[in-house]
Design a protein around this motif. Structure first.
Motif, PDB file in Angstrom:
ATOM      1  N   GLY A  68       0.813  -1.213   0.000  1.00  0.00           N
ATOM      2  CA  GLY A  68       0.000   0.000   0.000  1.00  0.00           C
ATOM      3  C   GLY A  68       0.843   1.258   0.000  1.00  0.00           C
ATOM      4  N   PHE A  69       1.932   1.256   0.777  1.00  0.00           N
ATOM      5  CA  PHE A  69       2.811   2.426   0.832  1.00  0.00           C
ATOM      6  C   PHE A  69       3.517   2.643  -0.512  1.00  0.00           C
ATOM      7  CE2 PHE A  69       6.795   4.495   2.668  1.00  0.00           C
ATOM      8  CZ  PHE A  69       6.188   5.742   2.746  1.00  0.00           C
ATOM      9  N   GLU A  70       3.856   1.551  -1.182  1.00  0.00           N
ATOM     10  CA  GLU A  70       4.511   1.675  -2.488  1.00  0.00           C
ATOM     11  C   GLU A  70       3.552   2.280  -3.513  1.00  0.00           C
ATOM     12  OE1 GLU A  70       7.656  -0.913  -5.142  1.00  0.00           O
ATOM     13  OE2 GLU A  70       6.152  -1.962  -3.932  1.00  0.00           O
ATOM     14  N   LYS A  71       2.256   1.939  -3.433  1.00  0.00           N
ATOM     15  CA  LYS A  71       1.266   2.554  -4.322  1.00  0.00           C
ATOM     16  C   LYS A  71       1.187   4.054  -4.059  1.00  0.00           C
ATOM     17  CE  LYS A  71      -1.744  -1.508  -4.806  1.00  0.00           C
ATOM     18  NZ  LYS A  71      -3.103  -2.062  -4.511  1.00  0.00           N
ATOM     19  N   PHE A  72       1.235   4.430  -2.794  1.00  0.00           N
ATOM     20  CA  PHE A  72       1.198   5.844  -2.429  1.00  0.00           C
ATOM     21  C   PHE A  72       2.391   6.587  -3.024  1.00  0.00           C
ATOM     22  CE2 PHE A  72       2.498   9.253   0.455  1.00  0.00           C
ATOM     23  CZ  PHE A  72       1.330   9.988   0.539  1.00  0.00           C
ATOM     24  N   LEU A  73       3.569   6.007  -2.896  1.00  0.00           N
ATOM     25  CA  LEU A  73       4.779   6.647  -3.438  1.00  0.00           C
ATOM     26  C   LEU A  73       4.713   6.764  -4.957  1.00  0.00           C
ATOM     27  CD1 LEU A  73       7.513   4.859  -1.282  1.00  0.00           C
ATOM     28  CD2 LEU A  73       6.497   7.115  -0.916  1.00  0.00           C
ATOM     29  N   ALA A  74       4.154   5.735  -5.611  1.00  0.00           N
ATOM     30  CA  ALA A  74       4.071   5.768  -7.077  1.00  0.00           C
ATOM     31  C   ALA A  74       3.124   6.859  -7.554  1.00  0.00           C
ATOM     32  CB  ALA A  74       3.609   4.405  -7.583  1.00  0.00           C
ATOM     33  N   ASP A  75       2.046   7.141  -6.787  1.00  0.00           N
ATOM     34  CA  ASP A  75       1.094   8.170  -7.191  1.00  0.00           C
ATOM     35  C   ASP A  75       1.696   9.563  -7.163  1.00  0.00           C
ATOM     36  OD1 ASP A  75      -0.882   6.339  -7.653  1.00  0.00           O
ATOM     37  OD2 ASP A  75      -1.881   6.610  -5.721  1.00  0.00           O
ATOM     38  N   TYR A  76       2.711   9.797  -6.310  1.00  0.00           N
ATOM     39  CA  TYR A  76       3.260  11.143  -6.148  1.00  0.00           C
ATOM     40  C   TYR A  76       4.742  11.206  -6.529  1.00  0.00           C
ATOM     41  CZ  TYR A  76      -1.051  11.541  -3.538  1.00  0.00           C
ATOM     42  OH  TYR A  76      -2.373  11.514  -3.177  1.00  0.00           O
ATOM     43  N   ARG A  77       5.176  10.285  -7.351  1.00  0.00           N
ATOM     44  CA  ARG A  77       6.569  10.282  -7.795  1.00  0.00           C
ATOM     45  C   ARG A  77       6.789  11.413  -8.811  1.00  0.00           C
ATOM     46  NH1 ARG A  77       7.494   4.833  -9.860  1.00  0.00           N
ATOM     47  NH2 ARG A  77       7.587   4.313  -7.643  1.00  0.00           N
ATOM     48  N   THR A  78       7.943  12.066  -8.738  1.00  0.00           N
ATOM     49  CA  THR A  78       8.291  13.113  -9.701  1.00  0.00           C
ATOM     50  C   THR A  78       9.330  12.589 -10.674  1.00  0.00           C
ATOM     51  OG1 THR A  78      10.003  13.948  -8.227  1.00  0.00           O
ATOM     52  CG2 THR A  78       7.827  14.954  -8.041  1.00  0.00           C
TER      53      THR A  78
END
Length: 664
Positions: A68-78
């Motif tokens: 779940g945390f990895e999905k969060f990071l992928a949504d806001y990756r620059t």
């Protein structure tokens, strides 16, 4: 010795992040009692320290927190940067070790842990999770009041939490400067107008079309916003308000339910059924069967429940006409009651073991002892009939000998109440005081629901105008669904041509692969309000075992006639009295095989139509006692003529009007 003091936790901190996503707080909620429709049990909350922007993810296992945390990071990756998150604060639970820790090291994220047994130090995430969960529960409770038809299934808890999270993100908060919302702080713009719709609000959303001729929109319920597109939303398709022929077919097995687009509705209906059995004690658990004992198999039987217009409102006889005729003449309103899970209120006298099918939760596949009558058992109808009759007799009603489904209450020689019971549906014709007294009495024995004034009973639409004394029975919605099922679009003035060959199959006629028996079965039900199709249909029933092109064309002709007259029905008008005039007529050796005649009986008041001969001795006794009289009727006025031979349009319309009391 002095008492030790605990240093209070600071309500504010000077180390709050100065940019979004610099520090995030994470927390994992406990296991829910019900699995979500997506198959998840846990809620992972991630909250940004700077803006208080919050996201929720749903997990099947605690160990999936890293996913779940990895999905969060992928949504806001620059671009060019693995992630913007620098610090992740958790309570140090086991779900935030191992794979989660490896993910943080890989992305260069520092982990902060709160002291043991002090959830207050992770209060940003802890409070947010509690607030969102409470808001989700409140929205589901509110949905039952605002939108009674909404599918408020327990498995929708995840969608409710996600929707509540979005609504709180769009709400102003004192945690931010200027009471700005988390949405505005995170996106640098206020939330769009109208972005917080109520959970499970009825809506029309854009659907994927297989053809351009199909509608662009589809009815459903709003579940919340989607995060991948600003104009996208989560929704659930709804069959409510549509015709059964326009939606997905009813599932035949539990496996079909799991694959159905209306899975949530079917699961809610199944759970409601199981809960009803638990409350009434229908089953008792059995550890093991003794030698020689066998458990009966079982399965789910699902169906749509429709209203008088043939539209879906929920996921499930001639005597009726007699009661309606009396109610119309006496000016009594018709009430419709429903007994919840009627059969299970009657006890079984025999010992019976049952094995639960799939879809029964923890009881799936287990064996139980059946204590009460159950739908599908041969003896259940009889036991429920005895139970219902005893309850009504206790309230002063007497059971008809001719039709055991009809009950009446007589006071001082006058009938003050009439009741028809058809399985779990009760049709009541009585004064308001009598209805209320009976309703309260029956509710003490079985849970009875008042459905209000009767507009649909046993598939027949009832339009009752008490003030003007006019009541009409019709089956328009049923006829329309039948025509669509067999793809009949043509029309005809009569149900059969005067020169139609309705005799048996000839040797040189080839058989055809057409749904002849299905069509006959559907048409037989329409005879309840349509005596004008009785003759050709009865003749075709006799030869349905050998389907030919001639038989199918004759059936299409009957359906074409119904298409032309689908709004017709039987009409009762107050003031005509309750005396029954029966027209009797017979053809002369019209059967080409055995030269037998066709006899027809038609009762004008009740619109009873029977094909056959009553017992001779019974008629003779009534005639001898003076209870009935015989009068000569000229052929032109013999309304039973249309039940003995095929008539042309003019004669058919004349006799049809007399039997069905149709307007000119």
């Amino acid at each position: 010795m002095s008492k030790g003091q605990v240093k209070p936790v600071q309500k504010s901190t000077s180390t709050r992040a100065v940019k979004k996503l610099f520090r995030v707080y994470l927390d994992l909620g406990g296991k829910m009692k019900t699995r979500s429709i997506g198959g998840n049990w846990y809620t992972l909350i991630i909250r940004d320290d700077f803006s208080r922007w919050t996201r929720v993810f749903f997990l099947k296992h605690k160990s999936d927190a890293a996913v779940g945390f990895e999905k969060f990071l992928a949504d806001y990756r620059t671009k060019g940067v693995p992630c913007e998150v620098c610090i992740a604060r958790t309570d140090g639970g086991g779900e935030f070790q191992g794979q989660f820790a490896e993910l943080c090291r890989r992305h260069g994220i520092k982990e902060e842990f709160t002291p043991p047994h002090t959830p207050k130090y992770n209060g940003v995430a802890e409070r947010a999770l509690g607030l969102i969960t409470d808001a989700a529960l409140a929205s589901r409770i509110q949905a039952t009041q605002l939108f009674p038809d909404a599918p408020n299934h327990p498995g929708l808890w995840a969608e409710a939490i996600s929707c509540a999270c979005h609504q709180l993100n769009c709400t102003a908060t004192k945690s931010n400067e200027g009471d700005k919302s988390a949405y505005e702080m995170f996106h640098d713009s206020p939330p769009p107008v109208g972005s917080t719709y109520p959970f499970l609000k009825p809506a029309v959303f854009k659907s994927r079309r297989k053809a351009k001729s199909q509608p662009k929109g589809e009815k459903g319920w709003y579940l919340g916003p989607a995060h991948n597109h600003p104009r996208e939303c989560l929704s659930m398709t709804s069959p409510i308000g549509q015709k059964p022929s326009d939606v997905e077919a009813v599932p035949m097995t539990y496996k079909d339910v799991m694959c159905s687009k209306y899975k949530v509705f079917w699961e809610a209906a199944m759970k409601k059924e199981i809960d009803g059995h638990d409350k009434t004690g229908t089953f008792t658990k059995v550890k093991e069967l003794y030698e020689g004992q066998k458990a009966t198999g079982s399965k789910w039987v699902l169906s749509w429940k429709t209203n008088d217009k043939g539209l879906i409102v929920d996921f499930k006889a001639p005597s009726i006409k007699t009661v309606i005729a009396v109610a119309s003449e006496k000016g009594k309103k018709l009430a419709h009651w429903d007994v919840k899970q009627a059969y299970i209120h009657a006890k079984l006298k025999d010992e019976l073991y049952l094995r639960f099918p799939g879809g029964c939760g923890s009881m799936s596949g287990k064996v139980v002892n059946v204590e009460s009558a159950l739908y599908g058992l041969k003896q259940s109808g009889r036991e429920w009939g005895f139970e219902a009759a005893d309850a009504l007799i206790e309230d002063g009603y007497e059971q008809y000998r001719v039709d055991p489904c009809v009950f009446r209450k007589v006071v001082d020689g006058e009938v003050v109440g009439l009741i028809v019971i058809y399985v779990d549906d009760i049709l009541v014709a009585a004064d308001e005081g009598g209805r209320e007294e009976l309703f309260a009495s029956l509710n003490k024995k079985s849970p009875v629901k008042d459905l209000g004034e009767c507009t649909l009973y046993d598939g027949c639409a009832i339009a009752m105008d008490v003030e003007n004394g006019i009541t009409k029975l019709s089956q328009t919605a049923y006829i329309e669904s039948m025509l669509k099922r067999f793809d009949v679009t043509t029309t005809a003035f009569t149900p059969a041509a005067t020169d139609a060959d309705l005799g048996p199959k000839r040797d040189d006629e080839p058989a055809v692969d057409k749904p002849v028996r299905e069509a006959i079965g559907c048409l037989m039900w329409t005879k309840l309000t349509r005596p004008d199709i009785a003759l050709p249909l009865n003749k075709l029933q006799k030869i349905a075992h050998s389907p030919t092109g001639m038989i199918w064309n004759a059936l299409v002709r009957i359906m074409s006639y119904l298409n032309f007259t689908k709004d017709f029905g039987i009409t009762y008008v107050r003031g005509l009295g309750l005396d029954l005039s029966v027209f009797v007529y017979a053809s002369y050796a019209d059967n080409e095989v055995d030269r037998r005649s066709t006899t027809g009986l038609a009762g004008v008041k009740e619109a009873v139509f029977v094909r056959g001969v009553l017992p001779f001795h019974f008629i003779r006794e009534l005639f001898k006692s003076g209870k009935i009289t015989a009068e000569y009727v000229p052929t032109g006025e013999q309304h039973a003529d249309m039940l003995t031979k095929v008539l042309g349009r003019e004669k058919l319309e004349y006799h049809r009007k007399a039997l069905m009391n149709l307007p000119m």
